[in-house]
Design an enzyme around this catalytic site. Structure first.
Site: not given
Ligand code: BGC
Length: 738
Positions: A278-280
């Protein structure tokens, strides 16, 4: 997250396990005698799967799931009893950033986390040089390695759909082919030293406004022809080891739990075998994310959707253990690639060679937009004084508003570069000319925006100085407060009254060069009216100041080409920004030059534009059609007195098509060095299948038969040669793209 002890953790078991792992590892390492080069070429080779199987077979469910989420902001855990070490991740699209506190978005104050500041993505794209992208990727990865990292969270390849996107400076271009060519070599460069690359952000994260919530809708043809190609090339040609899912939603579902994007496209259609992270902080659920293809949850400080919640979901049979095994396998592949092999010692942080790479990229990225009176280049012997004007002459761009930064050991500003290059015989005096001023953040909007404040006193001082100087160089443009992650620009205008400054300075001294420093298009209408010589430089790394000075003196002949169209005004652009919670990409495939060409709009500067101090003559454009490819050849002569690079761009068109197509599309390009007065034979080729379009009605690529025209040009609008009616009656079945 900490997973509790499990029943297997007995001393006897550990000894047995180590024996097994050593045996498997030795089979892979010695028995098969696989070289690191081979691993780099085939990071997902079957040969390691037995080793990975052996590990999976002895992991408890808790242990498996512990591998699937971060144990700090930028690490994921290993398994100590098996000797598997934590994985370390780092941002670094243009250099390795400072270290963060483990669980807080706060930089640590260390003296050891510096790095080389490399030119940012749009500068790299402006080189149109995939080989250089490979060298660049390798150099950044060497710094990552020296900093003990395993995964580089780069490259970012989102298409520059709108000129206003705050992250255009980090990304590459508006064209899927240019992005694809650059990204493949970049990734190979990164992975050649045992660092895993992570291509991001999949998919359609084309603006920062509402990026955490906005839902993007685009048709299938647009996705496949414009937004997917660089990701697909990264996977299928670059063997990238990880992909980052974007923050936004796509068709109503967050990208990090979007079954269509992650399971159907990445895994099934493209056969991706690496980690999908995932992105952060972009994971939004446990069951949905796991079942829809997310493999690794990253950057969640407070909530952890994987970890214990995922263990519970598996026990409740909401997520099957086979999904967990598959994701563990992907993480182990990454561990194997980045930790189990002894990649040769590489160059350390900030090595002279890395600064040289930064210089080479900067030097090849700078675009000569205009030079009508041939003021450039400047011979230092022929002038006595230069007035250097503008804050951007003394501005350092390695650190900016939000998002990735680099604490670099040094960054040469343009002013410093000019001082060094022109030497003490030329009197170089500086005047500020304008002063950056920003709006105050408000309750509704916490971001700051540039003001268009004219500071007459600073302009007057600048004018007085340029009047008594042989030459004026005005540095304008944006900066890293204006172009940033998290928000977009509101318009394309040059900020802080810079247009007024340009007008006043050029009127006071016609021997004025305008240098624009920015990472994305700006409105150069006024600059174009007032100045005869305009250079466009970028956020151009530690050596940016030296590179621009060398271009100005002609030590380097400019060879950068624009990676995106510069609109004459914002209302020409196919898209601006959406402030809504959902956006439909109604321009479809007509992004960038495809839009301007189709609508007969004349931009300020077109895609692929970039002049040289030399001129190049094209002749004898020919091509040969083989079974599945077309080989082009042409002669290009450097008819000027400066040796230098030319980038030959080949575009195709289909004259009669049953579908909507742009008048031309980039098919291949090549940057070649041509000594002054010499002629070279340039050869390029493309696959016939690349002429296909994505046919939504059948859900696959189709190749139309017909009369294709190919043109060779120095930009998308400076077309020099044409071949008509080349590819007639293409066999649909043999050549269709997969
Ligand atoms: C960005 C990513 C970056 C991550 C970690 C996010 O805000 O979108 O590109 O890799 O932060 O810093």
């Amino acid at each position: 997250m900490k997973i509790g002890a499990n029943k297997f953790q007995s001393a006897v078991f550990q000894i047995w396990m180590f024996g097994l792992l050593l045996l498997c590892a030795s089979q892979v390492n010695a028995g098969e005698k696989i070289s690191n080069d081979k691993i780099v070429q085939q990071p997902f080779s079957q040969l390691f799967e037995a080793y990975i199987d052996s590990i999976i077979s002895v992991l408890s469910l808790d242990e498996k799931i512990s591998l699937l989420s971060g144990n700090s902001l930028f690490t994921t855990p290993g398994i100590e009893r098996l000797g598997l070490k934590d994985l370390h991740y780092t941002d670094g699209s243009y250099g390795i950033g400072p270290e963060f506190a483990p669980h807080k978005w706060e930089y640590l104050t260390q003296s050891t986390d510096s790095g080389t500041y490399f030119p940012t993505g749009s500068a790299l794209a402006a080189t149109w040089n995939p080989t250089l992208a490979g060298i660049y990727g390798r150099a950044i990865a060497e710094e990552a390695k020296a900093r003990g990292k395993n995964v580089l969270l780069a490259p970012g390849v989102n298409i520059a759909r709108t000129p206003l996107c705050g992250r255009n400076y980090e990304y590459l271009s508006e064209d899927p082919l240019l992005n694809s060519k650059l990204v493949v070599d970049y990734i190979k460069g990164v992975q050649s030293c045992g660092i895993a690359a992570c291509v991001k952000h999949f998919c359609c994260n084309n603006q920062e406004t509402n990026r955490f919530t906005i839902s993007v809708e685009a048709d299938q043809r647009t996705l496949h022809e414009i937004y997917f190609p660089a990701f697909k090339a990264a996977i299928q040609q670059g063997n990238v080891m990880s992909v980052m899912a974007a923050y936004n939603k796509f068709r109503g579902k967050y990208c990090s739990e979007n079954g269509y994007l992650l399971n159907n496209v990445l895994k099934e259609e493209w056969g991706f075998k690496g980690v999908i992270m995932s992105d952060w902080g972009a994971t939004h659920g446990t069951v949905d994310a796991a079942n829809n293809g997310l493999g690794l949850e990253m950057g969640n400080i407070d909530t952890t959707y994987f970890g214990v919640n995922l263990v519970v979901a598996v026990r409740k049979k909401e997520v099957s253990e086979s999904i967990i095994n598959e994701n563990v396998r992907r993480v182990l592949r990454l561990m194997f690639f980045t930790q189990q092999r002894d990649f040769k010692a590489t160059e350390g942080i900030s090595s002279p060679n890395h600064y040289k790479v930064a210089y080479d990229v900067a030097a090849q990225s700078i675009v000569l937009l205009k030079n009508t009176s041939s003021l450039l280049p400047i011979d230092p012997q022929k002038i006595n004084s230069i007035a250097v004007i503008g804050e951007n002459a003394i501005y350092k761009s390695s650190i900016g508003a939000r998002g990735a930064i680099v604490r670099t050991k040094y960054e040469i500003t343009p002013f410093e570069g000019l001082k060094k290059t022109f030497g003490s015989n030329v009197n170089i005096i500086y005047a500020r000319g304008y002063k950056a001023k920003y709006t105050e953040p408000t309750k509704e909007n916490k971001y700051i925006y540039p003001e268009n404040n004219v500071n007459q006193q600073l302009i007057d001082e600048a004018v007085a100085l340029v009047k008594k100087s042989d030459l004026a160089i005005v540095f304008v443009g944006t900066n890293r407060e204006i172009e940033s992650e998290f928000f977009d620009r509101r318009d394309l205008k040059l900020p802080f009254g810079q247009d007024e400054l340009i007008k006043a300075v050029t009127a006071a001294n016609p021997r004025t060069i305008v240098v624009v420093i920015a990472g994305a298009p700006v409105d150069l209408t006024q600059a174009g009216k007032s100045a005869n010589s305009i250079l466009f430089s970028w956020f151009n790394g530690s050596e940016g100041g030296n590179a621009i000075a060398d271009i100005i003196t002609g030590k380097i002949n400019p060879s950068g080409k624009l990676p995106f169209t510069f609109p004459a005004s914002l209302d020409q652009s196919p898209t601006v920004l959406s402030n809504a919670q959902s956006v439909y990409y109604k321009e479809g495939i007509f992004v960038g030059y495809r839009w301007y060409d189709s609508n007969d709009l004349t931009p300020a500067y077109c895609f692929g534009h970039g002049l040289s101090y030399s001129s190049f003559e094209y002749r004898d454009f020919k091509c040969v059609k083989n079974n599945d490819s077309i080989q082009f050849s042409l002669n290009v002569k450097n008819t000027g007195k400066y040796s230098g690079y030319e980038t030959v761009q080949i575009y195709s068109a289909l004259l009669t098509s049953k579908i909507a197509r742009p008048p031309k599309e980039l098919r291949c390009f090549k940057k070649v060095y041509i000594p002054a007065g010499k002629e070279v034979l340039v050869k390029l080729n493309m696959k016939i299948s690349d002429l296909s379009y994505y046919d939504e009605s059948v859900g696959h690529w189709n190749l139309e038969q017909g009369d294709y025209v190919f043109v060779a040009g120095s930009s998308s609008r400076d077309i020099r040669q044409k071949i008509n009616n080349l590819v007639k009656k293409i066999n649909n079945l043999n050549c269709r793209k997969q």
